[in-house]
Design a protein around this motif. Sequence first.
Motif, PDB file in Angstrom:
ATOM      1  N   THR A 115      -0.572  -3.710 -11.387  1.00  0.00           N
ATOM      2  CA  THR A 115       0.524  -1.990 -11.380  1.00  0.00           C
ATOM      3  C   THR A 115       1.203  -1.952 -12.478  1.00  0.00           C
ATOM      4  O   THR A 115       1.702  -3.193 -13.155  1.00  0.00           O
ATOM      5  CB  THR A 115       1.075  -1.644 -10.155  1.00  0.00           C
ATOM      6  OG1 THR A 115       1.605   0.047 -10.310  1.00  0.00           O
ATOM      7  CG2 THR A 115       2.058  -2.913  -9.877  1.00  0.00           C
ATOM      8  N   CYS A 137       2.322   1.612  -3.677  1.00  0.00           N
ATOM      9  CA  CYS A 137       1.544   1.721  -4.795  1.00  0.00           C
ATOM     10  C   CYS A 137       0.334   3.065  -4.554  1.00  0.00           C
ATOM     11  O   CYS A 137      -0.716   3.563  -5.168  1.00  0.00           O
ATOM     12  CB  CYS A 137       0.703   0.440  -5.039  1.00  0.00           C
ATOM     13  SG  CYS A 137       1.932  -1.093  -5.017  1.00  0.00           S
ATOM     14  N   GLU A 138      -0.119   3.161  -3.339  1.00  0.00           N
ATOM     15  CA  GLU A 138      -1.041   4.186  -3.062  1.00  0.00           C
ATOM     16  C   GLU A 138      -0.400   5.519  -2.194  1.00  0.00           C
ATOM     17  O   GLU A 138      -0.909   6.129  -1.557  1.00  0.00           O
ATOM     18  CB  GLU A 138      -2.285   3.901  -2.536  1.00  0.00           C
ATOM     19  CG  GLU A 138      -2.787   2.731  -2.394  1.00  0.00           C
ATOM     20  CD  GLU A 138      -4.080   2.123  -2.072  1.00  0.00           C
ATOM     21  OE1 GLU A 138      -4.136   2.762  -0.502  1.00  0.00           O
ATOM     22  OE2 GLU A 138      -3.890   1.138  -2.086  1.00  0.00           O
ATOM     23  N   LYS A 139       0.772   4.998  -1.878  1.00  0.00           N
ATOM     24  CA  LYS A 139       2.052   6.663  -0.389  1.00  0.00           C
ATOM     25  C   LYS A 139       0.973   7.169   0.498  1.00  0.00           C
ATOM     26  O   LYS A 139       1.275   7.710   0.954  1.00  0.00           O
ATOM     27  CB  LYS A 139       1.675   7.377  -1.971  1.00  0.00           C
ATOM     28  CG  LYS A 139       2.901   7.304  -3.018  1.00  0.00           C
ATOM     29  CD  LYS A 139       3.963   7.279  -3.404  1.00  0.00           C
ATOM     30  CE  LYS A 139       3.877   7.121  -4.594  1.00  0.00           C
ATOM     31  NZ  LYS A 139       4.236   5.757  -4.478  1.00  0.00           N
ATOM     32  N   ARG A 140       0.114   5.746   0.853  1.00  0.00           N
ATOM     33  CA  ARG A 140      -0.325   5.772   2.479  1.00  0.00           C
ATOM     34  C   ARG A 140       0.270   4.270   3.198  1.00  0.00           C
ATOM     35  O   ARG A 140       0.523   3.623   2.859  1.00  0.00           O
ATOM     36  CB  ARG A 140      -1.365   5.988   1.846  1.00  0.00           C
ATOM     37  CG  ARG A 140      -2.601   5.329   1.373  1.00  0.00           C
ATOM     38  CD  ARG A 140      -3.745   5.378   1.581  1.00  0.00           C
ATOM     39  NE  ARG A 140      -4.799   4.653   0.759  1.00  0.00           N
ATOM     40  CZ  ARG A 140      -5.571   4.115   1.603  1.00  0.00           C
ATOM     41  NH1 ARG A 140      -5.393   4.048   2.646  1.00  0.00           N
ATOM     42  NH2 ARG A 140      -6.150   2.947   1.104  1.00  0.00           N
ATOM     43  N   LYS A 195       0.924  -1.513   0.183  1.00  0.00           N
ATOM     44  CA  LYS A 195      -0.490  -0.218   0.117  1.00  0.00           C
ATOM     45  C   LYS A 195       1.155   1.193   0.302  1.00  0.00           C
ATOM     46  O   LYS A 195       0.368   2.434  -0.823  1.00  0.00           O
ATOM     47  CB  LYS A 195      -0.439   0.165   1.503  1.00  0.00           C
ATOM     48  CG  LYS A 195      -1.880   0.996   1.112  1.00  0.00           C
ATOM     49  CD  LYS A 195      -3.380   0.624   2.151  1.00  0.00           C
ATOM     50  CE  LYS A 195      -4.055  -0.518   1.353  1.00  0.00           C
ATOM     51  NZ  LYS A 195      -4.720  -1.418   2.269  1.00  0.00           N
ATOM     52  N   ARG A 196       1.940   1.246   0.201  1.00  0.00           N
ATOM     53  CA  ARG A 196       2.862   2.290   0.736  1.00  0.00           C
ATOM     54  C   ARG A 196       3.441   2.771  -0.582  1.00  0.00           C
ATOM     55  O   ARG A 196       3.037   3.470  -0.947  1.00  0.00           O
ATOM     56  CB  ARG A 196       3.837   2.044   1.549  1.00  0.00           C
ATOM     57  CG  ARG A 196       5.024   3.275   1.745  1.00  0.00           C
ATOM     58  CD  ARG A 196       4.613   4.612   1.922  1.00  0.00           C
ATOM     59  NE  ARG A 196       4.727   4.638   3.729  1.00  0.00           N
ATOM     60  CZ  ARG A 196       3.899   6.728   3.522  1.00  0.00           C
ATOM     61  NH1 ARG A 196       3.631   7.153   3.029  1.00  0.00           N
ATOM     62  NH2 ARG A 196       3.199   6.028   5.468  1.00  0.00           N
TER      63      ARG A 196
END
Length: 273
Positions: free
Chosen positions: A56, A37-40, A34-35
């Motif tokens: 991706t 691919c979604e930067k969170r 998640k970090r």
Amino acid sequence: MEANMPKRKEPGKSLRIKVISMGNAEVGKSCIIKRYCEKRFVSKYLATIGIDYGVTKVQVRDREIKVNIFDMAGHPFFYEVRNEFYKDTQGVILVYDVGQKDSFDALDAWLAEMKQDLGPHGNMENIVFAVCANKIDCTKHRCVDESEGRLWAESKGFLYFETSAQTGEGINEMFQTFYVSIVDLCENGGKRPMTNSSASFTKEQADTIRRIRNSKDSWDMLGVKPGASREEVNKAYRKLAVLLHPDKCVAPGSEDAFKAVVNARTALLKNIK
Ligand code: GTP
Ligand code: MG
């Protein structure tokens, strides 16, 4: 062609690869993905149920790479779901939590599960493994240090990264190196390139460092019986010193192991008449 080689491999053309995550429950596999691919980062624990799947695209040199990511549940309960997904994999993100020794000790069992599911014709040699020592932001609880993790990974020819899905440290570097290594592997006919470090220390050196780390006292560390003579202690010491001297040995943790051996010898000789 090897079973788990992707279909298209002409230079410059797009490439499809499959990567999976592996490791105990709650070590941070989903958060690492998640970090990236979604930067969170999500601090609440949401256990993966069976498998999460995502696609991706990344660029490596002149190639567009389509990545199919299968994020596996680490809980033993999901074994039956996981075992369908090991085959045709080019890359594995193998994660442990640096604050949970059990999750580090479980890495061999994860490799064994994969090997078993791939069956007798499965080949683990042409898969890129990136070991993530995760949650390095939790410094107070850390109980598996860098040299121990690196030694395990590099002695198997795996990549090793210190990561935190929470702060993002090490995550981009891990994925970039991981994808480049997979593309190199595909272009190299499915052979994993040897890392410099894995080629530069021996299994004997790695095993000795691990043995020293786990020894219960100075006798045990030098590998002699309690009550051994000065000569026996010195002989054992010389053998270990040759094997682990920092000028000769680049295995992670060798310097600490060498110092520990020097101290053990000094302590024993003080008490031997
Ligand atoms: P399963 O899906 O059950 O196999 O677990 P998982 O390995 O996917 O773990 P997940 O990514 O869901 O994270 C588990 C817990 O650890 C969550 O509460 C996350 O917020 C937390 N976590 C993950 N990575 C980090 C990290 O780098 N630092 C800290 N402090 N917490 C993290
Ligand atoms: Mg998960």
